[in-house]
Design a protein around this motif. Structure first.
Motif, mmCIF file in Angstrom:
data_model
loop_
_atom_site.group_PDB
_atom_site.id
_atom_site.type_symbol
_atom_site.label_atom_id
_atom_site.label_comp_id
_atom_site.label_asym_id
_atom_site.label_seq_id
_atom_site.Cartn_x
_atom_site.Cartn_y
_atom_site.Cartn_z
ATOM 1 N N LEU A 50 0.861 -1.187 0.000
ATOM 2 C CA LEU A 50 0.000 0.000 0.000
ATOM 3 C C LEU A 50 0.892 1.229 0.000
ATOM 4 O O LEU A 50 1.687 1.435 0.917
ATOM 5 N N LEU A 52 0.709 4.816 0.574
ATOM 6 C CA LEU A 52 -0.252 5.669 1.267
ATOM 7 C C LEU A 52 0.119 7.134 1.071
ATOM 8 O O LEU A 52 1.218 7.552 1.418
ATOM 9 N N THR A 71 -1.347 -1.043 -4.360
ATOM 10 C CA THR A 71 -2.491 -0.138 -4.254
ATOM 11 C C THR A 71 -1.968 1.236 -3.881
ATOM 12 O O THR A 71 -1.275 1.392 -2.868
ATOM 13 N N ALA A 73 -3.047 4.968 -2.703
ATOM 14 C CA ALA A 73 -4.186 5.633 -2.066
ATOM 15 C C ALA A 73 -3.825 7.081 -1.760
ATOM 16 O O ALA A 73 -2.732 7.364 -1.264
ATOM 17 N N ARG A 94 -6.907 4.366 -5.472
ATOM 18 C CA ARG A 94 -8.159 4.645 -4.798
ATOM 19 C C ARG A 94 -8.061 5.941 -3.989
ATOM 20 O O ARG A 94 -7.019 6.238 -3.402
ATOM 21 N N HIS A 96 -8.587 7.789 -0.715
ATOM 22 C CA HIS A 96 -8.636 7.268 0.648
ATOM 23 C C HIS A 96 -7.987 8.258 1.608
ATOM 24 O O HIS A 96 -6.978 8.897 1.288
ATOM 25 N N MET A 98 -5.842 8.690 4.827
ATOM 26 C CA MET A 98 -4.880 7.815 5.501
ATOM 27 C C MET A 98 -5.069 7.750 7.012
ATOM 28 O O MET A 98 -4.449 6.909 7.679
ATOM 29 N N TYR A 102 -7.385 1.040 5.726
ATOM 30 C CA TYR A 102 -7.827 0.582 4.412
ATOM 31 C C TYR A 102 -8.494 -0.777 4.594
ATOM 32 O O TYR A 102 -8.371 -1.418 5.635
ATOM 33 N N SER A 103 -9.192 -1.225 3.569
ATOM 34 C CA SER A 103 -10.022 -2.426 3.694
ATOM 35 C C SER A 103 -9.264 -3.727 3.431
ATOM 36 O O SER A 103 -9.875 -4.789 3.420
ATOM 37 N N GLU A 104 -7.927 -3.654 3.239
ATOM 38 C CA GLU A 104 -7.139 -4.848 2.963
ATOM 39 C C GLU A 104 -5.911 -4.881 3.875
ATOM 40 O O GLU A 104 -5.578 -3.903 4.532
ATOM 41 N N ASN A 135 -3.269 -2.081 8.874
ATOM 42 C CA ASN A 135 -3.249 -2.516 7.479
ATOM 43 C C ASN A 135 -2.153 -3.538 7.179
ATOM 44 O O ASN A 135 -2.047 -4.010 6.044
#
Length: 243
Positions: A50, A52, A71, A73, A94, A96, A98, A102-104, A135
């Motif tokens: 991720l 971020l 990903t 974000a 995506r 988002h 911080m 996050y959803s993962e 996360n």
């Protein structure tokens, strides 16, 4: 004249002028940093990362080219819209905040290029670290790449004029009330603009307090993108590895 909002990053990062001013960022340096960091963390191909506060995705895109599932974000819708053109099966972008998990889960969460310390409230900085921790998968690592505030304050260039794409950016920097502030003034298309960047001057000791409160283990500290030992007096960066 455009004024910055309380959430200065929400207005400034979404303008084309932010990307014009910083268009000369060193991509080679950024890529070498990603090479060094992923090697140090022993991340294997296809592991999930991720990025971020990814901006327009320059780190995300390169990490994906190295073989990772990435990903990116960011709070800026315009930056995510731009970055989305580079998406593929192993690269997505995506919008988002911080401060929220996050959803993962990921093998690594990277917060790069001083993308921390924007918030007025202390709990927002702490919540960001808590979100990063939440996360991470069982073997995951968090990385925050921040400025070394002691070095930056000692070497602050107070006034600068930067010409980019025919625009003359007049920049003033100063340290005030625990923040490093950059005022940016310029004129374009017969209109005057004014934006402010405002980043909390967070020291290593401050981060250690955040980590203690967030129940985070600090594993290593580096002072530059070559991952050399951190020195408070002469290291340009403060790179924190934690889990």
């Amino acid at each position: 004249m455009l004024k910055d909002s309380t959430m200065w990053y929400a207005s400034w990062f979404d303008t084309p002028y932010y990307h014009i001013l910083y268009k000369d960022r060193d991509d080679t340096e950024a890529q070498n940093f990603m090479d060094n960091l992923t090697h140090y963390l022993s991340l294997e191909a296809d592991e999930k990362i991720l990025d971020l506060a990814c901006g327009k995705g320059r780190h995300s895109i390169y990490l994906n080219k190295l073989g990772y599932n990435v990903t990116g974000a960011d709070l800026s819708k315009n930056s995510i819209t731009y970055a989305s053109q580079f998406e593929n099966e192993a690269l997505k972008f995506r919008v988002h905040d911080m401060r929220k998990p996050y959803s993962e889960k990921f093998s690594a969460v990277f917060n790069l290029f001083t993308s921390f310390g924007y918030f007025d409230k202390e709990e927002d900085n702490l919540n960001t670290i808590k979100a990063i921790k939440s996360n991470l998968n069982n073997k995951g690592f968090g990385v925050i790449d921040f400025m070394n505030v002691d070095y930056i304050i000692d070497n602050l260039i107070e006034d600068e004029i930067k010409e980019v794409d025919g625009i003359s950016f007049k920049i003033r920097r100063y340290h005030e009330n625990g923040y490093i502030i950059k005022e940016i003034r310029f004129r374009d298309n017969d209109e005057d603009f004014f934006f402010t960047e405002r980043v909390k001057s967070i020291s290593l000791a401050d981060f250690e307090n955040y980590f203690k409160e967030a129940n985070v283990d600090l594993l290593d500290i580096f002072g530059n993108y070559q991952l050399q030992k951190f020195n408070k007096n002469n290291s340009p960066r403060l790179i924190l590895i934690f889990k």
